[in-house]
Enzyme design. Structure first.
Site, short mmCIF file in Angstrom:
data_model
loop_
_atom_site.label_atom_id
_atom_site.label_comp_id
_atom_site.label_asym_id
_atom_site.label_seq_id
_atom_site.Cartn_x
_atom_site.Cartn_y
_atom_site.Cartn_z
N CYS A 5 -29.10 -3.43 -16.48
CA CYS A 5 -30.27 -2.28 -15.99
C CYS A 5 -30.77 -2.86 -15.01
O CYS A 5 -30.53 -2.67 -14.11
CB CYS A 5 -31.46 -2.60 -17.35
SG CYS A 5 -32.12 -0.70 -17.17
N LYS B 170 -29.16 -11.82 -18.83
CA LYS B 170 -29.80 -10.79 -17.79
C LYS B 170 -30.32 -11.56 -16.96
O LYS B 170 -31.43 -12.16 -17.81
CB LYS B 170 -30.16 -9.77 -18.93
CG LYS B 170 -31.31 -8.77 -18.13
CD LYS B 170 -31.79 -7.25 -18.97
CE LYS B 170 -32.50 -6.36 -17.61
NZ LYS B 170 -32.70 -5.55 -18.91
N GLU C 223 -27.11 -0.93 -22.45
CA GLU C 223 -27.40 -2.05 -22.72
C GLU C 223 -28.19 -2.02 -24.03
O GLU C 223 -28.61 -0.93 -24.47
CB GLU C 223 -28.87 -2.40 -21.68
CG GLU C 223 -29.82 -2.94 -22.41
CD GLU C 223 -31.17 -3.42 -21.42
OE1 GLU C 223 -31.45 -2.27 -20.35
OE2 GLU C 223 -31.67 -4.28 -21.00
C1 ACM Z 1 -34.40 -2.24 -18.16
O1 ACM Z 1 -34.56 -2.84 -17.14
N1 ACM Z 1 -34.24 -2.09 -19.62
C2 ACM Z 1 -35.13 -1.63 -18.30
#
Ligand code: ACM
Length: 280
Positions: free
Chosen positions: A148, A115, A40
């Site tokens: 993530c 995301k 990420e």
């Molecule tokens: C995250 O979602 N980067 C902890």
């Protein structure tokens, strides 16, 4: 049955050193690899002080805009190597910022996931993803992306699996220590492969990180990224992984049996679901 060579790449980005971060990650992509997954926000670093700082480092990914450094370089790397590359990038779209994952095909085309589940201070910087959980045809199979913290919502992996994903690419900057074990379950419960690519190292650019619960004790004021990138197959076996501090690449050859959700002779993972009985 299709056989693919996949790689999880674990890096240690230095905040704001975009060119160096990109080249350091690309160094690890092995020859003859079908799919490589990077962490990420791999080119920028993670902990932006504010939205203005993030805007300055973000790249445009849609429309006719001139693309940024990472987009240009990864497009070229995918084309030269023949590898499909998935990487996490900060994306700007007008005055909105997204924490995005981009899939670069060797033919020069690309796909985006934004995301959906933002973690902690990401909520002050990014807009939650507005594209749902799409899947894409690439390297001869069907690929879904999540980023993530999406791991803690089983709906994310389930949505991708229901849409037909055979491999979930999972760029990460993990802080909490539970994801790697949870992804084993995500793979078993959806009969998919997952490639979680995490970063290592620390960042402490804002001075405080108060998670407001027991997680604070684990994390403290400094962000310590937990590494342990891994490739997991549908039975939950970890095929290849890295440790909590090293940078590098872990590679596995995976076998894809398309659309096979038959769990036992009498249990089909999707057909046996009872959505009419589930709370939404
Ligand atoms: C995250 O979602 N980067 C902890």
């Amino acid at each position: 049955m299709k056989s693919l060579t996949v790689a999880t790449i674990q890096t240690h980005p230095v905040f704001g050193h975009v060119e160096e971060n990109i080249e350091a990650a690309l160094e690890f992509i092995p020859d003859d690899c079908d799919l490589a997954v990077l962490p990420e926000l791999f080119s920028t670093g993670y902990q932006f002080r504010d939205k203005t700082e993030a805007m300055g480092l973000a790249e445009e990914l849609t429309g006719n805009a001139e693309t940024g450094a990472a987009t240009k370089r990864l497009t070229r790397a995918a084309s030269e190597s023949g590898t499909t590359i998935v990487a996490g990038l900060a994306e700007k779209d007008g005055d909105r910022l997204f924490n995005s994952s981009v899939l670069f095909r060797p033919d020069g085309s690309r796909e985006i996931y934004r995301k959906v589940h933002l973690f902690m201070d990401e909520k002050s910087i990014f807009t939650p993803g507005d594209l749902g959980f799409p899947v894409f045809e690439a390297c001869g199979t069907t690929i879904g992306m999540m980023i993530c913290f999406d791991w803690i919502f089983p709906e994310a992996a389930r949505s991708l699996a229901l849409a037909g994903a055979e491999i979930i690419c999972h760029p990460s900057n993990l802080l909490l220590p539970w994801c790697q074990a949870a992804m084993v379950t995500r793979c078993q419960e959806n009969m998919v492969h997952a490639v979680t690519s995490n970063r290592v190292g620390t960042e402490n650019r804002t001075g405080t990180t108060d998670l407001g619960n027991s997680a604070t004790e684990m994390i403290g004021g400094e962000l310590v990224f937990s590494g342990r990138s891994q490739i997991v197959e549908p039975q939950g076996n970890i095929l290849s992984s890295l440790n909590a501090t090293e940078t590098g690449v872990a590679v596995a050859t995976i076998q894809i049996v398309e659309k096979d959700k038959q769990f036992t002779q009498r249990n089909n993972l999707f057909e046996d679901r009872r959505p009419e009985l589930y709370w939404s």
